[in-house]
Every structure is written in structure tokens, then in C-alpha cells.
Design an enzyme around this catalytic site. Sequence first.
Site, PDB file in Angstrom:
ATOM      1  N   HIS A  25       0.802  -1.216   0.000  1.00  0.00           N
ATOM      2  CA  HIS A  25       0.000   0.000   0.000  1.00  0.00           C
ATOM      3  C   HIS A  25       0.837   1.269   0.000  1.00  0.00           C
ATOM      4  O   HIS A  25       0.361   2.322  -0.402  1.00  0.00           O
ATOM      5  CB  HIS A  25      -0.941   0.003   1.208  1.00  0.00           C
ATOM      6  CG  HIS A  25      -2.251  -0.625   0.890  1.00  0.00           C
ATOM      7  ND1 HIS A  25      -3.236  -0.828   1.814  1.00  0.00           N
ATOM      8  CD2 HIS A  25      -2.729  -1.101  -0.276  1.00  0.00           C
ATOM      9  CE1 HIS A  25      -4.261  -1.408   1.249  1.00  0.00           C
ATOM     10  NE2 HIS A  25      -3.980  -1.595  -0.015  1.00  0.00           N
ATOM     11  N   ALA A  26       2.082   1.145   0.500  1.00  0.00           N
ATOM     12  CA  ALA A  26       2.927   2.332   0.474  1.00  0.00           C
ATOM     13  C   ALA A  26       3.244   2.694  -0.975  1.00  0.00           C
ATOM     14  O   ALA A  26       3.464   3.848  -1.302  1.00  0.00           O
ATOM     15  CB  ALA A  26       4.216   2.072   1.247  1.00  0.00           C
TER      16      ALA A  26
END
Lengths: 476, 482
Positions: free
Chosen positions: A156-157
Site C-alpha cells: 500500500h505504500a
Amino acid sequence: MTDDQQATDLERWTAAAAWSRRPALDPLETMTWRSERHPSRSGTSCTVIMLDREPDWERFREAHEWGTSLVRRLRQRVLDPAVPTTSPVWVDDHHFALDYHLRRRPVGGSGSMDDVLEVARQVALRPFDRSRPLWEGMLLTGLDGGGAAYVLKIHHALADSAGTVQLLSLLQSATRRHTPDKPVLPADEEQPATDTVQLARDGLRDNLVAAPRLAAQGLRAAASASLRPQTVLAETLRYAASVRRLAASLPAPPSPLLADRDGRSWRFLALSCPLADLQAAGRIGGGSLHDAFVAAFAGGLQRYHAAHGVSLEEISIRLRVSLDRAEDPMSGVRFAGAMIAAPAGIEDPADRIAAVRGEVLSLHTERALDAVRAVAPGIASLPSGVGAAVLGVGVAADASASTVQGPPRATYMAGAKVLGMYPFGSLPGVAMAATLLAHADLACIGVNVDELAVRDPEVLRTSLQDGLDEVAALGR
Amino acid sequence: MSGLSPAVQAAVEAIEAGPSGPQVGAFFDLDGTLVAGYTAATFYGDRLRKGEVSAGEFVRTVITAVDGEVLGGDPTRVADVAFAALRGVSEETFADLGERLFLQKIAGTIRAEARALVRAHQRMGHTVAVASAATSYQIAPVARDLGIEHLVCTRLEVEDGVLTGRPVGAMLWGRHKASGTRAFAKEHDVSLEDSYAYGNGYEDVAFLSSVGHPVALNPHRGLRVAAQRLGWTVLDLRDPLTPSLAALGRTVAALGAMNTGAGAGLAVGLLTRDGRRGRNTAISLGSTLALTLTGVELAVLNADHLWSHRPAVFVVNHQSALDVLVMGSLLKEDFTVVAKKEARFDPRAMLGSVLIAPAFVDRSDSAQARAALDALVERIRGGTSLLIFPEGTRSVTPVLGPFRKGAFHLAVQCGVPIVPVVLRNTGELMWRRSKVVHPGVVDVCVLEPETDWTADNMNDKVAALHSRFAETLANWPEEDAG
């Protein structure tokens, strides 16, 4: 191939090259990054792409070679400062080796979709090597009927599920044929510091430089607040009340059937239905595709509970709400997560869609809808254990549902046609996470299920598919 | 003040430009939408004043209200406390209380522009309903006054004519109001897509989103933000006026001015030794001064009709004590009124008694009454006009009451014409129960004088005149029509 198609491909690839060039992680990404606890609070999402044939491996690999050079982020890793004085940054991974990130293996088993999902789940449950670029792809061959599947795991980063899908759409081609003369990345740009201590020191220096200004800002804010204490108090109370409504209590009683869960053992289910039917059903209920999907999901959960002798009137579902004017989560830019009481007990599907819509739109009155965004900078700078604890505060919905827009027309990967794209999110406190991806004329729904909570996933799959079919039938 | 704001006018025109017929629904929230403020607070205040609220219930109410409204708890729980307190109360008593509080308080809080929206939907033949979390006892009198037949509301459980203190099913708040509205639409073949809904609270989003034409009416902050985000119509109606210190000061000054004017007029009368002239000066000066000081202006249509047929019987609809002042400043001279005998000693009427020498009628003594009316007939024949309010009493709302026949009998007896005068918004500037006049514009429309009244055609003509009043109130004539 027509010139038109070639033009759209070039446009999309140019857009892909420009995709996310920020050097530092934003506060939300930083928070996700630092407080990650795999797999229950993991920042991993997994997309399973079904292909009509096995792509030529060399061409497939070369496409990745090219794609990762085009989208620089895919060859970068996260560099966290030695002490959290500033946000982590993206730096080029000089040891980048495509063969570490992209692999190939036969799917095994009978070559069914279930076998694909089983491999995908194993891939997803393996934590990332956080010192490398945050993606892994696996081409599964040997599917029955001659097809193949591509499992893409992404952090998700790097991109959330919507971002992943956007990136994939940008990289996929509109034609089966190979396109020569693809655009390539312009010359390398300036890199931020590549040393964790240096990064921390720079961050500290920036903070010190900014400190007097921040202090002055704080003093000014305090002074202006003391001039109108009632207004400030009232505002604060209203905000706190909104936070309480959004986070401190479940909108619906928790389901007794889904109570046991720890988010550690995943199971993937894939469902689909004609996209146009679901969209039409949304319109009939006065809502959007997303409303129709949530109504179908709630209807499916009602069936699952009924099959276990539990009557389900409403169930807490977490979903994404646009923070912009748009009411449809597929057409906004800024989002917030929020819970609604999904009306599982309403029998008439049109009425259920209208009720879902009412619940979703009601969230727009909450001033604390963007609370996570507001507190993210603060949490991001906390030690990771504390940050994770803060994120764990509040109650978790029984399920989550989100909708993302995929490519609107048929796409190809290295000559293989994409038959469907199924996204699977992580399980942050929920018993199951369902994600709908609109791809060409198909609604592809990936459901990640906590096996501890759902002991008989087959019944759940049937129930959810029945719920989906019921709503789709409304729009037919 | 007069008429509708441009935004409301535009909303009315949009309704009129849309489809007509009962398949179009118009759902109005009650509290904060049709009426300003909370009717439940009126009910609670009444119980507090009568000492019916125990200390324990009071504390519970405050805590649940603060928790629900301020601290983000469940806002519907305060209603549960309120309902529970009604346990054992007879339904009839509670319904009567609703009627009484309507007359005393709630009628004066109905928004004039909300009434105009309701009327617009009714003219289009739409299915109009009040959709509210309030109970039918709060809503029914308001709905009746607005001519709304359908209620989608919280029902209280009744056993053997006595309230049990529990609602039937869910309280129609938030999502339950939305589903109540959808169920109603299904039952009455109403197309939600073509329908309208009006609400003001943050909890009304689900309700509003069930229809194709949602309108956030005087919305609270949360709903205003949501409405802007979702692109819904936001409409701000003006509220019924509440007494302000300035308005009170002006009213007091106006009373002084009335006396000054009257005194000056009487002085003129004494100086010129002409009592009639003195009275006329006093009336004209007194009422005009009073209106000027209170900031009330008159917008008069067809003013020439006021003078073309004198003496005449002027029939006027009645909502406010302001009506007498308005008519005084319009008629200016040579008129009188009929008053009941008891009013002779009313200090407010005494000044008027001196000025316009009303015909006092003793309702308990028919011989005296006849004699007084005979004398009145003589005065009218001698040139004095008569001002009469045929509804007999001031109405609490702009809804026209039935006409009594007395005025028309007198006109026939005297052989003078009837001059109908329609007043639109005196009730808004000075509500029936208010002692304070607010500044603003009073709309006056003088209708065509009618001369050929006989005992035979009276009933038909009264009915026809009543509908002309109602029609004029519903569709106020344009400025240039006069």
C-alpha cells in the site's frame, strides 16, 4: 492494430511514466508503512489477473523490464530515517533484480480457478522484504483450458488497490500484438539522501528550521482560540461527537457468526457478474454501481447467516467514501473509510439499494470523515508499535466493501487477453473484505475471507453469488 | 417581507413546470422544515410548566439529550425517555393537548414560504405528506391547517385508549424515516424518482436521498455541507418573526403615537367644533403614525376601490390585531365597527371607542342587540361605512375561516355595496397571540366592490366571495394587474 489504439496505448504509457513521482511518502502512506503488522494489519493487496492464454515468457519478462523502467517507483525501495524525524523516502534500488520480483510456475492441482486463488493466497500471506521494491508478480501456467493467471502483490505504500489497478490499466495494452518503440524513461533525476542517518539528520535540521515558524503558528492559533473560546469549544465538541459516531461504536450489532477472527489466515473467493446489470440495478434503486454492489454483498451475507440459522437485519460494513463532491467512490480523488449499517434484512433488492445509498450519503454530514487523514501526520511520527496501537483503537466493522474502476475496454498482457481482474485486500479487523473491480463488461469481485471467522467458505461463496445474482437480475 | 423570496419563487415555478398528478409525491419534514423550531420542545415545555416532569425524568432527559446531540451518542434515545413518560396518559387527553399547543404556539411557527411550497404541490395534484419522526399528535393539527392528508410518522402504542409509552415499531428517524417514506410511496403508487422531499436535519440525508428532487430546507450545518457536496438544492426560508427588543420598542412607541395622533385629531375637532372632522383626523393620523413607527408599510392593489363606493360594508379577512390599524389607515374616515359589549371596557378599545364610536352589541340581550344594530343601519345610511371581519375571530394561521352572514345582512338592509379587502401577511408581522408588531410590508388587495346583494342570492354570493378570498390568498395578483 489501428492508429487510434496505438495512440491510446502511448497516452496511457506516458501517464504511467508520470505516475506518482513524489520522492517522499505522504503522511497516510507513512502511517501504513510504519505501523504495518503482517498479515492482520498488512498493507498488502493482491490482484489476480486471468489470461486467456499463456503469454510468451520472454515477451512477458521484457514487458516488465520495460514497465519497471517506465514507472520508476517499481524499481525503488522505501528508505526510513534512522529515527523518525521525517517521512520515509523512495530511493532507487541499485540491487534491483527483476527475477527476484517476477517469477513463473505451474499452478498445480487441476489447474482450476480455485488452484490459482490458493497460490495467490500463499503469495499474499508471505511478508514483503521491506528492503526491496514493494511488489511481486507470479505468472501461473498450466490452467485447464490453456489459460494462465498473473498474481501481482503490491504494498500500500506503493499503491492502494485503486492505485494498483490504475497502474495495471496503464501498463496493459489495448492490443494483442507487440508494440515496438515503446516510450522509455527520461534520464535519471536527483536522488534524495540514501543513508538512513543522513535522512534522519536532514529531517531533524528541517524540523529545527521550521520550529520557530510552527511555534509562532501554534501561538497564533492559541491566541485566536482564546479570543473565541465558545466557538472553539463548540467546534471541538462537534468534531469529537462526529469521531465518536464514526469510530467508537458499530452502526449495527456485531454478527455473532463472524465474531472469532484474527486476520491471520486468509482465503480468497472470486465472484463475477455482468457489469451492466449491476449498474442498471443501481439506477433502479436510485443509487450507483457501488450501492448496488454493497446491497448485493449485504444480501449475500444475510443468506449466509440464514443458512446458519441466524437472522441478520443489518451488518456493519466499512467502505470508502469520496471526500469530494462526487458521491460515487469510483469518480473521486480523496477518500475516507467509514462504516455503515448495511440493510441486509430488506428483502426487495431495489429497496435495499436505496437504503444503502441513504446510509452512504448520510456519512457526508460527518465532519470527522477525514479524521484519519487529519491525524496521520501525528501517528506517522510515533514509534511504530504506538502507531499500530492507535490505529487499532476503535471498533472494526464485520466486513468491508470497496469498488474500483478498472480498464473500461479489453486489455492484453504480452499478447494474452485479460479475462478478469480480481483484487484482494488485507483484513484489518474485518472478517472479510470484498472488492469489486469494473473491467470491460465484467464486475470482478475478489473476497478475502478470514478462515477463522468463516468455517465454511463454500456456503459463503454460494450465498454471496446468490446475493449478486439477485441484484443483477433486477437490472436485467 | 411580502410574498416569496426569489429563490422560493423559483422553486415554486420549478414545481409548476414539472409533472402533475398523484404519482408525484411531496414529503415534508415537520420540525425545522414546515415549522421553525421543535414541536417536541413545546410539548416538553408545557409539561415542565405544569410540574409534570419529575426531577429524575428531567435529569435523564438532559443527559440523553446532551449525549445524543452534543457528544455523538444516539440522538433518538431522548425520544424514548419522552415516550416512556407518556405511559398511562389517555390518548384523547394527549391529542387535545396537541390541539391546544397548536393554537397557542405551534401555529405561529409555521413558515409562510413552506406553506407556499405545500400549496404549489397541492395545486399540481401531487401526493403531499408530512414525513417526520414526530408523533401524529404533534403533526396532525399542522397537517390539517396545511390541508395535508397523509402522515408518515412515529406512531405511539395505544392500549384501551391509553398510551403505553412505547412507539409502534421504530421511531421514524434517519434511515427509518427513509424506509417509511419508501413504503408509503410503494403503497400509494408514488414514483420516488419524480418526487420531492424537504428536510433540515443531518439525519434527513437518507430520507432526502430516496427521492429524485431532494431539497435541504434551512439545513443544519451538517446537512448544508452534505447538500453542497451532493449537489442538492438548498433553500432558505424566512422564519416566523420572534419578538425582538427593537420591535417591542417600536410597538410601544407606536401606541404612544396612536394616542398622540388621536389627541391631535380630537384637538382639531374641538378647535373646529366639528366632531366628525376631529374623529377622522384622529383615525387617519393615529393609525398612520402607528404603522410608520412600527415600520409597517402597505402595498395596496386597487386602492381606488376603497373610495369608489361609500358608504359601504368593508369585509376583511382577519389574522392579527394589526388588521384594525391597517384598515384604519386605509379607510381613513367615516367608518365604524361592530364590537361585542364586553369590549367597551377593554382599555385597548377605549381609545378606539372615542374615535370611531363602534356599535356595541350585547350578545346576551337580543333586544339591545337589535336596537344597536338598528341604530347602526341608520348610521350607515347616513354615510358612515362599516368595517367587519366576517370570520368573526382572528385565525391562528393564514387559512381562511368560514364567513358569518351578519355583515352581508347589514349590507342588504342598508342597501350599500360590499367592498372585499384581502390582507395577506398581517399574521406574519403580528401573530394572533403576539403583542409585538414587526416591521415589514403588508399586502392589501381590494377586490371589485359588489352591489347587487339580496336576501335571496346571499348564500351563493357569500360562498363565491369566500372562494375569491381564498383564491386571492393562494395566487396573489401581480402588481401591474391593479
